[in-house]
Write a protein that holds these residues in place. Structure first.
Motif, PDB file in Angstrom:
ATOM      1  N   THR B  15       0.817  -1.206   0.000  1.00 37.49           N
ATOM      2  CA  THR B  15       0.000   0.000   0.000  1.00 37.49           C
ATOM      3  C   THR B  15       0.850   1.254   0.000  1.00 37.49           C
ATOM      4  N   GLU B  18       3.178   4.791  -4.300  1.00 31.42           N
ATOM      5  CA  GLU B  18       2.334   5.921  -4.658  1.00 31.42           C
ATOM      6  C   GLU B  18       2.272   6.096  -6.157  1.00 31.42           C
ATOM      7  N   TYR B  19       1.145   6.630  -6.578  1.00 33.91           N
ATOM      8  CA  TYR B  19       0.927   6.868  -7.988  1.00 33.91           C
ATOM      9  C   TYR B  19       1.546   8.214  -8.324  1.00 33.91           C
ATOM     10  N   GLY B  22      -0.274  11.474 -10.219  1.00 32.40           N
ATOM     11  CA  GLY B  22      -1.548  11.920  -9.676  1.00 32.40           C
ATOM     12  C   GLY B  22      -1.746  13.423  -9.577  1.00 32.40           C
ATOM     13  N   GLN B 246      -4.840  11.781  -9.447  1.00 31.05           N
ATOM     14  CA  GLN B 246      -5.364  11.026  -8.336  1.00 31.05           C
ATOM     15  C   GLN B 246      -6.623  11.717  -7.829  1.00 31.05           C
ATOM     16  N   ASP B 248     -10.598  11.177  -5.700  1.00 33.12           N
ATOM     17  CA  ASP B 248     -11.339  10.256  -4.838  1.00 33.12           C
ATOM     18  C   ASP B 248     -12.510   9.601  -5.559  1.00 33.12           C
ATOM     19  N   TYR B 276      -4.808   5.887 -13.128  1.00 34.54           N
ATOM     20  CA  TYR B 276      -4.812   5.894 -11.665  1.00 34.54           C
ATOM     21  C   TYR B 276      -5.689   4.733 -11.158  1.00 34.54           C
ATOM     22  N   ASN B 279      -6.961   4.381  -4.504  1.00 34.11           N
ATOM     23  CA  ASN B 279      -6.039   4.299  -3.375  1.00 34.11           C
ATOM     24  C   ASN B 279      -6.085   2.916  -2.745  1.00 34.11           C
ATOM     25  N   LYS B 280      -5.376   2.753  -1.632  1.00 31.73           N
ATOM     26  CA  LYS B 280      -5.239   1.411  -1.063  1.00 31.73           C
ATOM     27  C   LYS B 280      -6.543   0.875  -0.483  1.00 31.73           C
ATOM     28  N   GLU B 281      -7.499   1.788  -0.188  1.00 30.34           N
ATOM     29  CA  GLU B 281      -8.807   1.315   0.286  1.00 30.34           C
ATOM     30  C   GLU B 281      -9.756   1.026  -0.870  1.00 30.34           C
ATOM     31  N   ASN B 340      -4.056  -4.008  -4.450  1.00 28.78           N
ATOM     32  CA  ASN B 340      -5.066  -3.400  -3.573  1.00 28.78           C
ATOM     33  C   ASN B 340      -6.462  -3.909  -3.923  1.00 28.78           C
TER      34      ASN B 340
END
Lengths: 249, 484
Positions: B15, B18-19, B22, B246, B248, B276, B279-281, B340
């Motif tokens: 995790t 990093e991208y 972004g 990046q 949400d 992209y 994220n890790k979640e 992920n």
């Protein structure tokens, strides 16, 4: 250089090493002999840092450092090399790429710049000559499709490339024909000097005709039960290991 | 001792990568109002000053799309998408045309610099001609002059519509008809730009052609089209790369690539997809729902697809070959990495129509984290396709025990003389391999990079040099630290 004291090790609640002691100094070659299942490979794996054992007791000091606190790659970069009994295959990864990564990570660890492609290739050529390895082996993927003998020679080649301080040869001679045995032994003899040390694990005295040890130890039931000079190997060859069952005097 | 702890620790490392693409570029944008109806379609068409036939094409596609439902057969878990909440057109303001690089907004140029495709550089370094698509608009096509000398057309799709309307009208939609599938219909209605390439008869394109896609603006979709026509006895190697900021929320990318390969011609199409991934979640990331298909129209034509898929939250993509001519060859080489919470359902379709047609599918899936990675492929040989041959190999590599790998091969042969071979393997990176590498002083991170690249080598070797190096790095970065 290496000081093992009272090393007691188990795997899945079964004790393999039971209070082993071993002292190794620079410039020495130690042979470790003994029947199957007495903990020879365990000892090699423990020094290299394989993570499947429980250390119940004892200490290992390597050049003034507590070896147990070091990661596997850190130990390697500090000069510990293990020639595997069964080297694994890594498909698709060329020997060149593998070795270059290893050498450059070692250099980085010691704060040196990576070798250029040309420097690396030159070093590889030199070492190939030294250990008499055919060029085609290094063009292939790591150990992929190698014969047993080729795998062992490849281990010696890697040892030559990485120039270890302490090299452990775990039954490198098993399954080798006499020519391959000679190649392996010559490799070790050319590499040995006053600043490094070798632990040669073997069943047979045959290898010790080529690699003359300074010390021979007999590992039996998790302990070193007898130590001596190279003549001990000959004695073992004649008598076998059975006589060790008698309580030693 | 601590074997599970170590795995857990290493998995957590996953995790940490990093991208690095972004960032968002601050350029003034002209954005269409959110929502999709006939007016949106007319708005886009008018913005681009399109001929009547193209507007008709779009409207036809839009009406088809309205009657269609999003496909649900893929092994993907896609939440409902509100197609009325997306803006279907975004373009940098006042920048539609450039006669020289000096006129391009410096912010835009900086973006492409950061992506490692400096247009300025491209002008000097021989090798790759780039068409860069920023959100909806093609920003700059480099190397036009050089290509013109060979009679090669390589330009933005919009320019092609204006300058080569006959060629575009003739081939557009001929391989992927507007009603082909839900996403193809959507694209056909609202596509904004893309690339067009025509290689004339007997010409070997002397340089690699390349398109770079970038989604920048929030809440927009990217719907570009690529149309490649290789005339008889011609050759071209074409590369596609993509990144996005990046964010949400999820963004939609529904592209179409159509390739027409004439008699004795050859096209190599390579993709390094680095959208992209979220994220890790598992929040955010691009939905990559793409229809890629080519036809080997004349005898002895050859088409190969090579893809390295590391990005996107969800991937739905099956680059396909229709082997119409006799002795034609179709190839698909793929490395798909999921980490992920990424999900990928990707593979290929090989449709054998001609005699002695040959196809090869090499698919290498790599799953880590909580991801799901599926291969889905169809090999079809019709009655007329005598002596057709296919070889398929689908390998899966699992890192960790929370991810999934699936294989869905479909094989349909309607004649006795054709041959299909299918091989599939599933493997894990073994502790022994890692220990061996570690013992040589190689860190676990580097060891995984080495092993994964070795595993994917067969496919990476098919990429053009410039791309292969990028792809190798990308593979290592995408999987930083993941072990099983």
């Amino acid at each position: 250089m290496l000081s093992i004291k009272n090393l007691t090790v188990s795997i899945e609640n079964k004790q393999i090493l039971k209070g082993l002691n071993l002292e190794i100094n620079k410039g020495e070659v130690h042979a470790i002999m003994g029947p199957n299942g007495t903990g020879k490979s365990t000892l090699a794996n423990i020094i290299a840092g394989k993570n499947i054992y429980t250390i119940e007791e004892g200490t290992i000091d390597y050049m003034g450092k507590n070896l147990m606190e070091m990661e596997v790659d850190e130990r390697a970069n500090e000069g510990i090399f293990l020639s595997f009994q069964y080297p694994v295959e890594i498909p698709g990864v060329s020997m060149v790429n593998f070795m270059r990564t290893a050498i450059n990570e070692q250099r980085q660890y010691h704060g040196k710049d990576p070798l250029s492609a040309a420097e690396f290739l030159q070093k590889m050529e030199e070492k190939k000559k030294l250990v008499e390895i055919h060029s085609k082996l290094t063009n292939r993927s790591v150990n992929e499709g190698f014969s047993g003998g080729e795998k062992k020679k490849n281990e010696i080649f890697q040892m030559a490339m990485l120039e270890p301080v302490l090299a452990i040869l775990d039954e490198t001679d098993s399954g080798l024909d006499i020519d391959a045995l000679r190649v392996v032994a010559n490799g070790v003899n050319k590499l040995r000097n006053e600043n490094n040390a070798f632990i040669v694990i073997t069943h047979y005295q045959r290898l010790l005709d080529y690699i003359i040890p300074d010390f021979v130890h007999v590992l039996f039931e998790g302990k070193i039960v007898k130590s001596g000079g190279k003549e001990l190997a000959l004695e073992l060859e004649q008598k076998g290991y059975e006589w060790l069952n008698q309580p030693s005097k | 001792m601590g074997k599970e702890n170590q795995q857990e620790e290493i998995l957590q490392h996953v995790t940490q990568n990093e991208y690095k693409y972004g960032f968002v570029t601050d350029v003034e944008m002209e954005i269409a109002p959110v929502g999709l109806n006939e007016d949106t379609v007319r708005y886009i068409s008018a913005k681009k000053n399109e001929p009547e036939w193209l507007l008709a094409f779009r409207l036809n596609a839009f009406r088809k799309w309205e009657t269609m439902k999003m496909p649900t057969w893929a092994h993907l878990d896609i939440p409902p998408i509100d197609y009325q909440a997306i803006s279907y057109y975004a373009a940098p303001k006042n920048l539609p045309k450039y006669s020289s690089l000096e006129e391009v907004d410096p912010e835009l140029l900086k973006t492409f610099d950061k992506l490692g495709i400096s247009l300025e550089e491209q002008k000097r370094l021989a090798g790759v001609a780039v068409d860069a698509v920023f959100d909806s608009v093609s920003v700059k096509t480099t190397f036009q002059e050089t290509l013109k000398k060979h009679g090669i057309i390589f330009c933005s799709f919009s320019d092609a519509v204006q300058e080569y309307p006959d060629l575009v009208q003739k081939y557009m939609g001929s391989v992927v008809p507007p009603h082909d599938n839900f996403f193809a219909a959507l694209n056909s209605a609202v596509f904004s730009d893309g690339s067009f390439c025509y290689i004339p008869r007997g010409v070997r394109c002397p340089i690699e052609l390349s398109t770079y896609f970038r989604i920048n603006t929030a809440n927009t979709g990217q719907f570009e089209r690529t149309l490649i026509v290789a005339d008889e006895e011609s050759y071209v190697s074409y590369m596609e790369g993509c990144t996005a900021p990046q964010r949400d929320e999820n963004q939609l990318h529904a592209a179409i690539v159509e390739i027409i390969v004439m008699k004795d011609a050859e096209v190599k199409y390579s993709t390094v997809q680095n959208w992209y991934p979220g994220n890790k979640e598992g929040n955010g990331g691009i939905y990559n729902f793409v229809t890629k298909r080519g036809i080997c129209k004349g005898n002895n034509a050859k088409l190969s697809w090579t893809q390295v898929e590391t990005g996107s939250a969800k991937t739905w993509k099956y680059p396909s070959c229709i082997l119409l001519g006799d002795n034609t060859i179709g190839e698909f080489y793929s490395v798909a990495v999921t980490n992920n919470y990424q999900q990928a359902d990707t593979g290929s379709k090989m449709i054998h129509l001609g005699k002695n047609t040959k196809s090869t599918i090499i698919s290498k899936g790599i799953s880590a984290g909580h991801s799901d990675n599926s291969y889905r492929g169809l090999v079809k040989m019709v009655k007329k396709a005598a002596n057709a041959r296919n070889y398929s190999q689908c390998d899966s590599l699992l890192l960790g025990d929370k991810c999934g790998a699936h294989t869905f091969p479909y094989i349909k042969t309607e004649n006795q003389t054709s041959m299909v071979e299918h091989e599939a393997t599933t493997s894990k990176i073994s502790e022994d391999q890692l220990f061996y590498c570690n013992q040589r002083g190689i860190s676990t991170e580097s060891a995984i990079g080495l092993i994964v690249n070795g595993y994917a080598k067969e496919v990476l070797n098919k990429l053009p040099m410039e791309f292969a190096i990028e792809a190798q790095k990308l593979l290592s970065i995408s999987l930083e630290g993941s072990v099983g």
